[in-house]
Design a protein around this motif. Sequence first.
Motif, PDB file in Angstrom:
ATOM      1  N   THR A  41       0.851  -1.186   0.000  1.00 33.39           N
ATOM      2  CA  THR A  41       0.000   0.000   0.000  1.00 33.39           C
ATOM      3  C   THR A  41       0.884   1.232   0.000  1.00 33.39           C
ATOM      4  N   LEU A  42       0.279   2.356  -0.326  1.00 42.03           N
ATOM      5  CA  LEU A  42       1.029   3.602  -0.362  1.00 42.03           C
ATOM      6  C   LEU A  42       1.264   4.108   1.045  1.00 42.03           C
ATOM      7  N   THR A  43       2.401   4.774   1.255  1.00 39.27           N
ATOM      8  CA  THR A  43       2.688   5.356   2.557  1.00 39.27           C
ATOM      9  C   THR A  43       1.955   6.675   2.735  1.00 39.27           C
ATOM     10  N   ARG A  44       1.495   7.276   1.665  1.00 34.02           N
ATOM     11  CA  ARG A  44       0.689   8.494   1.695  1.00 34.02           C
ATOM     12  C   ARG A  44      -0.752   8.081   1.396  1.00 34.02           C
ATOM     13  N   PRO A  45      -1.690   9.012   1.445  1.00 36.59           N
ATOM     14  CA  PRO A  45      -3.056   8.648   1.070  1.00 36.59           C
ATOM     15  C   PRO A  45      -3.065   7.976  -0.297  1.00 36.59           C
ATOM     16  N   SER A  46      -3.988   7.079  -0.484  1.00 36.77           N
ATOM     17  CA  SER A  46      -4.055   6.289  -1.711  1.00 36.77           C
ATOM     18  C   SER A  46      -4.008   7.179  -2.934  1.00 36.77           C
ATOM     19  N   VAL A  47      -3.108   6.874  -3.839  1.00 44.22           N
ATOM     20  CA  VAL A  47      -2.933   7.647  -5.054  1.00 44.22           C
ATOM     21  C   VAL A  47      -3.018   6.699  -6.232  1.00 44.22           C
ATOM     22  N   THR A  48      -3.797   7.047  -7.195  1.00 42.46           N
ATOM     23  CA  THR A  48      -3.914   6.271  -8.412  1.00 42.46           C
ATOM     24  C   THR A  48      -3.575   7.173  -9.574  1.00 42.46           C
ATOM     25  N   LEU A  49      -2.683   6.713 -10.412  1.00 39.96           N
ATOM     26  CA  LEU A  49      -2.326   7.475 -11.595  1.00 39.96           C
ATOM     27  C   LEU A  49      -3.368   7.193 -12.669  1.00 39.96           C
ATOM     28  N   LEU A  50      -4.016   8.226 -13.127  1.00 36.81           N
ATOM     29  CA  LEU A  50      -5.059   8.071 -14.129  1.00 36.81           C
ATOM     30  C   LEU A  50      -4.535   8.460 -15.500  1.00 36.81           C
ATOM     31  N   ILE A  51      -4.808   7.636 -16.432  1.00 40.22           N
ATOM     32  CA  ILE A  51      -4.468   7.948 -17.811  1.00 40.22           C
ATOM     33  C   ILE A  51      -5.783   8.201 -18.532  1.00 40.22           C
ATOM     34  N   GLY A  78      -6.891  -9.494 -16.428  1.00 36.68           N
ATOM     35  CA  GLY A  78      -6.555 -10.488 -17.446  1.00 36.68           C
ATOM     36  C   GLY A  78      -5.429 -10.039 -18.349  1.00 36.68           C
ATOM     37  N   TYR A  79      -5.473 -10.497 -19.577  1.00 37.31           N
ATOM     38  CA  TYR A  79      -4.380 -10.292 -20.518  1.00 37.31           C
ATOM     39  C   TYR A  79      -4.625  -9.159 -21.508  1.00 37.31           C
ATOM     40  N   GLU A  80      -5.874  -8.892 -21.854  1.00 38.22           N
ATOM     41  CA  GLU A  80      -6.188  -7.891 -22.879  1.00 38.22           C
ATOM     42  C   GLU A  80      -6.372  -6.510 -22.265  1.00 38.22           C
ATOM     43  N   LEU A  81      -5.662  -5.530 -22.807  1.00 35.91           N
ATOM     44  CA  LEU A  81      -5.796  -4.141 -22.379  1.00 35.91           C
ATOM     45  C   LEU A  81      -7.103  -3.582 -22.909  1.00 35.91           C
ATOM     46  N   LYS A  82      -7.922  -3.060 -22.010  1.00 33.25           N
ATOM     47  CA  LYS A  82      -9.206  -2.474 -22.400  1.00 33.25           C
ATOM     48  C   LYS A  82      -9.563  -1.372 -21.424  1.00 33.25           C
ATOM     49  N   THR A  83     -10.584  -0.654 -21.743  1.00 38.02           N
ATOM     50  CA  THR A  83     -11.055   0.406 -20.845  1.00 38.02           C
ATOM     51  C   THR A  83     -11.303  -0.191 -19.470  1.00 38.02           C
ATOM     52  N   GLY A  84     -10.744   0.444 -18.436  1.00 37.91           N
ATOM     53  CA  GLY A  84     -10.892  -0.037 -17.073  1.00 37.91           C
ATOM     54  C   GLY A  84      -9.750  -0.927 -16.595  1.00 37.91           C
ATOM     55  N   SER A  85      -8.862  -1.341 -17.477  1.00 36.40           N
ATOM     56  CA  SER A  85      -7.723  -2.172 -17.068  1.00 36.40           C
ATOM     57  C   SER A  85      -6.789  -1.387 -16.157  1.00 36.40           C
ATOM     58  N   VAL A  86      -6.087  -2.115 -15.298  1.00 34.44           N
ATOM     59  CA  VAL A  86      -5.121  -1.532 -14.379  1.00 34.44           C
ATOM     60  C   VAL A  86      -3.847  -2.370 -14.443  1.00 34.44           C
ATOM     61  N   ILE A  87      -2.709  -1.725 -14.669  1.00 32.70           N
ATOM     62  CA  ILE A  87      -1.425  -2.411 -14.569  1.00 32.70           C
ATOM     63  C   ILE A  87      -1.124  -2.568 -13.080  1.00 32.70           C
ATOM     64  N   VAL A  88      -0.867  -3.794 -12.675  1.00 35.68           N
ATOM     65  CA  VAL A  88      -0.623  -4.073 -11.251  1.00 35.68           C
ATOM     66  C   VAL A  88       0.832  -4.441 -11.024  1.00 35.68           C
ATOM     67  N   ILE A 108      -1.561   2.040 -12.638  1.00 32.06           N
ATOM     68  CA  ILE A 108      -1.782   2.759 -13.886  1.00 32.06           C
ATOM     69  C   ILE A 108      -3.126   2.288 -14.416  1.00 32.06           C
ATOM     70  N   ASN A 109      -4.103   3.192 -14.391  1.00 30.74           N
ATOM     71  CA  ASN A 109      -5.475   2.897 -14.812  1.00 30.74           C
ATOM     72  C   ASN A 109      -5.703   3.417 -16.221  1.00 30.74           C
ATOM     73  N   PHE A 110      -6.371   2.637 -17.038  1.00 26.84           N
ATOM     74  CA  PHE A 110      -6.716   3.031 -18.400  1.00 26.84           C
ATOM     75  C   PHE A 110      -8.203   3.353 -18.438  1.00 26.84           C
ATOM     76  N   LEU A 111      -8.524   4.633 -18.544  1.00 21.91           N
ATOM     77  CA  LEU A 111      -9.909   5.068 -18.507  1.00 21.91           C
ATOM     78  C   LEU A 111     -10.610   4.905 -19.844  1.00 21.91           C
ATOM     79  N   ASN A 112      -9.862   4.984 -20.933  1.00 21.19           N
ATOM     80  CA  ASN A 112     -10.455   4.853 -22.259  1.00 21.19           C
ATOM     81  C   ASN A 112      -9.405   4.275 -23.195  1.00 21.19           C
ATOM     82  N   VAL A 113      -9.645   3.108 -23.694  1.00 21.55           N
ATOM     83  CA  VAL A 113      -8.726   2.454 -24.628  1.00 21.55           C
ATOM     84  C   VAL A 113      -9.440   2.296 -25.953  1.00 21.55           C
ATOM     85  N   SER A 114      -8.813   2.776 -27.026  1.00 18.02           N
ATOM     86  CA  SER A 114      -9.386   2.605 -28.359  1.00 18.02           C
ATOM     87  C   SER A 114      -8.245   2.482 -29.352  1.00 18.02           C
ATOM     88  N   GLY A 115      -8.558   2.080 -30.521  1.00 16.11           N
ATOM     89  CA  GLY A 115      -7.545   1.954 -31.557  1.00 16.11           C
ATOM     90  C   GLY A 115      -7.742   0.673 -32.338  1.00 16.11           C
TER      91      GLY A 115
END
Length: 166
Positions: free
Chosen positions: A4-14, A156-166, A127-134
């Motif tokens: 967990t983060l040592t500071r308040p929870s931070v999520t990087l939004l893309i 899972g394996y496929e990058l899509k809207t809502g995916s998060v790199i963990v 790293i959160n993906f809010l909108n994936v297209s292409g």
Amino acid sequence: MRNTLTRPSVTLLIATITAALTVLGINTANAAALNFDTGHTDIFNVTAENSQLTLNLKEDITGQHVTRAPGEVTLVVKEGAYQSATAQVGEIASAGYLLPLTQDPELLWPGWDTMGVANDGFNAIDINFLNVSGPGKVHLFTQGAFGGLAPLLSDGYELKTGSVIV
């Protein structure tokens, strides 16, 4: 188990990923000044200063650890990355372009780097993906136990809207 983060929870939004990789040199709407089709890039380079996160691209193609705005660069996946063997991989199930886990001097070698947040007190970044297209699909995985695959995304394996790199 996840740190967990040592500071308040931070999520990087893309906000929007229109094409993380430009397959076979097909440009997106804005033409980039630089085209990279070989060499190492951290396509998601996250740093922190004074508790503020910054996302950019870092590359070792024109120098060492050169940072750039993502819009300045087009990442090109060359025809030499095409693999029919990916059709035999259950998680992918179709022939496609496979970029290497270790450097191949003939291909683009993408990755990401979040180590630049540690000096500012963070010990984990999502790293959160809010909108994936292409065109096509992008799968993110690494080598798992005993030669199998292990997903790099929370869903899972496929990058899509809502995916998060963990």
